[in-house]
Design an enzyme around this catalytic site. Structure first.
Site, short mmCIF file in Angstrom:
data_model
loop_
_atom_site.label_atom_id
_atom_site.label_comp_id
_atom_site.label_asym_id
_atom_site.label_seq_id
_atom_site.Cartn_x
_atom_site.Cartn_y
_atom_site.Cartn_z
N CYS A 73 -7.38 -18.63 -8.56
CA CYS A 73 -7.11 -19.96 -9.48
C CYS A 73 -7.68 -20.95 -8.68
CB CYS A 73 -5.88 -19.50 -10.23
SG CYS A 73 -4.35 -20.44 -8.81
N ASP A 83 8.36 10.59 12.38
CA ASP A 83 8.39 11.41 10.48
C ASP A 83 9.35 12.59 10.26
OD1 ASP A 83 8.93 10.68 7.09
OD2 ASP A 83 6.81 12.04 7.99
N ASP A 108 4.81 6.41 4.95
CA ASP A 108 4.82 5.98 6.53
C ASP A 108 3.89 4.16 7.12
OD1 ASP A 108 6.47 7.99 7.11
OD2 ASP A 108 4.84 9.31 6.96
#
Length: 793
Positions: free
Chosen positions: A15, A494, A692
């Protein structure tokens, strides 16, 4: 006031408040007048270059949270002879308005420039390089680069042979000086030597004069300056001595034609051997490119015909027959086959392919004809992405290279000063008023000191190291990541899809065949991953499943269904209690299964327990071995998962991981990485999923599993193709071996110059020996780098 005008394309403005803020902040900078247009998303900036640098403005914009659109161009650069050349080009480009960063790689003869397209154009970058005496073309306009290199190598070889033949008689004259050997008198004639030495000096050696002129014109110096000055001193002194014989035939001239000729020949030999050896550093990319199919069998308007691979477009229908390479990435539309994807995934077992399954370009179709629709062609294919990743890594600059670059930049001017000082000291103090010994010492200093070995020490190792890694299915995104990986002290994995296969399977079944048939038939109506595992288990036993009625899934507890007029209940203890089925005899067995991290279910038929089934996400075949390898390297291994603690610990036990962080929300993974880093550890994160990505990005080294999501791969620094966790330790070992190799190169390069220059200055090094040593220094650095090809990982 030295005003300059620049225009930047700004991203991130939403903007008028954004454009006003940028404008106000920039106008507060001393010597800056800015006008920011929200509609065009551009900032027109006038600034005083004596008070502010172009980069300060873009840094200020980015610190406010906005972006400045950056373009990237890759150039093939020819004409560089040593590290001073690549450093010179790099410095000139980095000083240009609109250039964010420029990296020039001597070994690959390439340059990568990040620039602001509103400020500077590609043509201006090329013109700037050409203005300082080198040649540059856009990389995609130079497709025949390898053939051009081969032509240059052939031309260099021819010149070397001619130079060697002309130098041979002059080498014979050197034997007289060294061993007092008798040779025909015409060999010692100054005009015979003049005739041999002149074409070597001014035809074969002309390239050194051209290079020296271009560099001196731009107020810099490189190896060409050293060779041109050193050999010219020997040549013109010899010519002067020869001219003295015209008026005095009895005068015995002191000739050094053999010194200038042999130095040029040895330098050419060194450059030829260096170029040949450097060619071997790019074999990884060559091997990858050779994996591509050259043609594709396309189906257009019902007609089947062969076309070159580059003519295939997205949406084309292609026919791939058994034994052929799949030309591009695509989706199978007709037919069934098995595909050998080992070159991409590392998995040796062929993968079954049927309708609507994806296939990867350059993989091998084994035993069935298929029709595929092309989805990715050209530079978008998986193999092209891998080649691009290797090229980017080989062309990038590791931080360890900066020290060598800084030294190389000052090296030649310092050497020239040392050479002049050496001449003065010899002429005034060592052997007063005698030009000859002073000149010999000066030439030896100039010739022994070459920055090539320093310039080649790092990039050649990086090239061979990343190539070796690519051949093993490990892709480093850049040289800086190859350098950083050897420091890793902790590796965080993981769980799902990384340590485990990411797909639940039946691990335990206690019951007869009828029970399994009724169980799988009931589960057939469910889309739950556990149900899919059970139905697949039955199908593998070639059971024909029965029709099901009144199927009902009860969230969090199980399912019920009618199969073959029998009421089937599958679920946990709570579900059995609701249907008043006594399961107390199975409680202890269920607890054992659950303690192993498995999801255990009871099977009831017509109100009586008939068996149990357990489903779990199993660990990958080589996960435990991979973790043990990391432990053997004294690296801490951590598992990070959102699973409950009991399941996580069970998987941890199977994989051999003691440090478990369980029940972690996706947004908390990055925070856990930060905690580990606070202890001063260099942390690597290994993952495959979208959740991840933040942890991969924040870790010192992010390692993505190649079978995972594109977002995870994009966020990572290293990608390991396929799901082979053994590649994690291999990536670290390759990094360790590469850094060790770089340090060896730098040690010998620094040591060579540190020892060689003073030895030459005190007169203990003949110029021709200095030339041989200089040539061999560069060759030895490249040869040492090539040893990485054979390193065990």
């Amino acid at each position: 006031m030295a005003n300059k005008q620049s225009t930047y394309h700004i991203t991130g403005m939403t903007c008028a408040a954004c454009s006003n803020r940028i404008e106000k902040v920039l106008n507060r900078m001393d010597g800056v007048e800015a006008n920011v247009n929200l509609t065009t998303e551009k900032a027109s900036i006038q600034y005083d270059e004596t008070k502010i640098k172009n980069g300060d403005i873009t840094d200020k914009i980015e610190k406010m949270g906005y972006g400045v659109q950056i373009e990237k161009v890759e150039l093939d650069i020819s004409g560089m002879t040593c590290a001073a050349c690549s450093n010179r080009i790099e410095k000139v480009l980095n000083k240009m308005d609109g250039v964010r960063e420029a990296n020039v790689n001597l070994t690959t003869e390439t340059g990568t420039v990040y620039y602001y397209s509103d400020v500077v154009q590609e043509s201006q970058l090329i013109n700037k390089i050409e203005k300082i005496g080198y040649n540059a073309v856009l990389k995609n306009e130079n497709q025949n680069k390898s053939s051009q290199k081969e032509k240059r190598l052939v031309k260099a070889k021819k010149k070397l042979i001619v130079s060697a033949l002309l130098s041979l008689p002059l080498l014979v004259t050197m034997l007289v000086h060294l061993f007092n050997i008798e040779i025909p008198t015409f060999f010692m004639n100054p005009w015979f030597q003049f005739v041999l030495a002149t074409p070597i000096q001014f035809w074969i050696g002309w390239q050194f004069y051209v290079g020296a002129y271009k560099n001196l014109r731009n107020k810099t110096a490189n190896m060409d300056v050293l060779v041109a000055v050193g050999t010219s001193a020997a040549y013109f002194y010899s010519l002067y001595e020869g001219l003295l014989t015209i008026n005095n035939p009895a005068y015995h001239p002191h000739l050094y034609y053999e010194t200038s000729a042999i130095i040029i020949t040895l330098v050419l030999l060194g450059k030829y051997l260096e170029a040949s050896a450097k060619g071997q550093t790019t074999t990884a990319i060559t091997k990858l490119l050779n994996l591509q199919a050259k043609e594709a069998r396309v189906l257009r308007d019902g007609t089947e015909f062969m076309i070159p691979l580059e003519e295939v477009v997205v949406g084309d229908r292609l026919i791939v027959k058994p034994g052929e390479k799949i030309p591009v990435d695509g989706i199978v539309k007709q037919g069934k086959t098995s595909v050998d994807e080992s070159m991409i995934t590392g998995e040796s077992i062929p993968v079954e392919k049927g309708r609507d399954t994806e296939v990867i370009g350059s993989t091998m179709n084994k035993n069935g004809s298929i029709e595929i629709e092309a989805t990715k062609v050209g530079n978008d294919t998986a193999l092209s992405s891998i080649v691009k990743a290797v090229e980017d890594a080989q062309g990038s600059k590791a931080p360890i290279q900066r020290l060598a670059d800084v030294i190389s930049g000052f090296f030649v001017p310092v050497v020239v000063m040392i050479a002049i000082l050496t001449f003065i000291m010899w002429y005034l103090f060592v052997q007063p008023s005698q030009v000859e010994p002073a000149l010999v010492a000066l030439i030896a200093v100039l010739v022994i000191a070459c920055p090539c070995a320093l310039g080649l020490a790092t990039p050649t190792s990086i090239m061979v190291g990343t190539g070796r890694a690519a051949e093993n299915g490990i892709l480093f995104k850049g040289g800086e990541h190859l350098e950083q990986a050897y420091k890793i002290q902790s590796v965080v994995f993981d769980k799902t899809g990384t340590i485990t296969n990411g797909k639940p399977v039946v691990t335990d079944f206690n019951g007869d065949d009828e029970t399994l048939l009724l169980l799988a038939s009931a589960e057939k109506g469910s889309e739950h991953p556990l149900a899919e595992a059970i139905t697949q288990y039955a199908e593998e036993k070639q059971m024909a499943l029965l029709p099901t009625t009144d199927f009902e899934a009860i969230p969090g507890r199980g399912i019920t269904a009618i199969v073959d007029s029998k009421h089937i209940i599958v679920g946990n203890r709570q579900l059995m209690k609701e249907y008043k089925v006594d399961s107390r005899k199975e409680d202890e067995y269920l607890f054992e299964l659950e303690n192993e991290g498995k999801t255990a279910m009871l099977i009831a038929i017509d109100g009586k327990i008939r068996g149990t089934v357990a489903v779990a996400d199993t660990i990958k075949e080589n996960a435990k071995e991979a973790i043990n390898q990391l432990k053997d390297m004294n690296i801490q291994v951590v598992m990070l998962t959102g699973d409950n603690e009991r399941t996580a610990k069970a998987i941890g036990r199977l994989a051999g991981i003691n440090h478990i962080i369980a029940e972690v929300l996706p947004e908390e993974k990055a925070e856990n990485i930060k905690r580990l880093q606070k202890d001063g550890n260099a942390v690597a994160m290994v993952g495959d999923g979208i959740n991840d990505a933040p942890a991969l990005a924040i870790a010192d080294i992010g390692i993505a599993i190649g079978t995972g999501t594109e977002i995870a791969i994009e966020a990572a620094d290293i990608t390991i193709l396929g799901g082979d966790l053994l590649l994690v330790s291999k990536a670290i070992k390759i990094s360790q071996a590469t850094i060790k190799n770089i340090k060896q190169n730098l040690f010998w390069a620094f040591g060579y110059n540190t020892a060689g220059i003073p030895i030459a200055a005190i007169g203990l090094l003949a110029p021709w020996i200095a030339g041989a040593a200089m040539a061999l220094s560069s060759v030895s650095v490249v040869t040492n780098s090539l040893r990485l090809k054979k390193v065990k990982i």
